[in-house]
Design an enzyme around this catalytic site. Structure first.
Site, short mmCIF file in Angstrom:
data_model
loop_
_atom_site.label_atom_id
_atom_site.label_comp_id
_atom_site.label_asym_id
_atom_site.label_seq_id
_atom_site.Cartn_x
_atom_site.Cartn_y
_atom_site.Cartn_z
CG HIS A 165 -0.22 -0.02 2.57
ND1 HIS A 165 -0.06 -0.93 3.32
CD2 HIS A 165 0.43 1.14 3.18
CE1 HIS A 165 0.58 -0.62 4.48
NE2 HIS A 165 0.91 0.85 4.31
P1 TYD Z 1 -2.27 -4.44 7.48
O1 TYD Z 1 -2.61 -3.00 7.06
O2 TYD Z 1 -2.80 -5.43 6.95
O3 TYD Z 1 -0.51 -4.46 7.73
P2 TYD Z 1 0.34 -4.32 6.42
O4 TYD Z 1 0.15 -3.05 5.92
O5 TYD Z 1 1.93 -4.32 7.33
O6 TYD Z 1 0.43 -5.55 5.75
O7 TYD Z 1 -2.73 -4.33 8.99
C1 TYD Z 1 -3.01 -5.45 9.78
C2 TYD Z 1 -4.09 -5.10 10.80
O8 TYD Z 1 -3.73 -4.46 11.66
C3 TYD Z 1 -5.26 -4.69 9.82
O9 TYD Z 1 -6.58 -5.34 10.47
C4 TYD Z 1 -5.32 -3.27 10.37
C5 TYD Z 1 -4.82 -3.11 11.82
N1 TYD Z 1 -3.96 -2.05 11.94
C6 TYD Z 1 -4.39 -1.40 13.18
O10 TYD Z 1 -5.55 -1.40 13.63
N2 TYD Z 1 -3.67 -0.21 13.58
C7 TYD Z 1 -2.58 0.19 12.74
O11 TYD Z 1 -1.91 1.32 13.08
C8 TYD Z 1 -2.07 -0.63 11.58
C9 TYD Z 1 -1.00 -0.14 10.78
C10 TYD Z 1 -2.88 -1.74 11.49
#
Ligand code: TYD
Length: 136
Positions: free
Chosen positions: A49
């Protein structure tokens, strides 16, 4: 593409090493959020992303991993393998994290709270977004 990394000052003595991260000092923004990833399973690649406005500093505080950065024109891979190294990622940069060592703990400091509306999770939408930005 310009990659910005920080070499944090290590306060070391015969007891070990301490690093301090402070907003608007060695971290170039107000720190509003800190999160970290660990127990990343072998072969996992995550991220995929960009953010419309968020700025972050990534620090692999234990172990190692690699970060792919993509500004829509160029891609670069930055290895993070020392706890005193920070990688600054500004808005409109696609990122993928991979090659996590078993013991890796990847810590992220961010200048905003979690906001799904700030994410661009589709690569084609990201390319369209950066090309629109470059025309502005
Ligand atoms: P995700 O965006 O999939 O992580 P990455 O970008 O590393 O692949 O995030 C994993 C999960 O954590 C998703 O359910 C969203 C949650 N999350 C939060 O609640 N707070 C945060 O600050 C972040 C970064 C993720």
């Amino acid at each position: 593409m310009k990659i910005t990394t920080f070499d944090f000052e290590e306060h070391g003595d015969d007891r070990g090493i301490l690093i301090s991260l402070e907003e608007n000092k060695n971290i170039p923004f107000d720190i509003h959020r800190c999160y970290f990833m660990y127990n990343t399973q072998p072969g996992v690649r995550r991220g995929f992303h960009a953010h419309k406005t968020l700025r972050q500093v990534l620090v692999c505080v234990r172990g190692s991993c690699k970060i792919l950065l993509d500004d829509g024109t160029e891609k670069q891979v930055v290895p993070l393998d020392q706890p005193n190294k920070g990688l600054y990622i500004t808005a409109n940069t696609w990122r993928e994290m991979f090659d996590f060592s078993e013991d890796a703990v990847l810590m992220v400091l961010a200048d905003q709270l979690y906001d799904e509306a700030d994410y661009i999770r589709n690569y084609d939408a990201f390319l369209a977004h950066v090309s629109k930005k470059s025309e502005e």
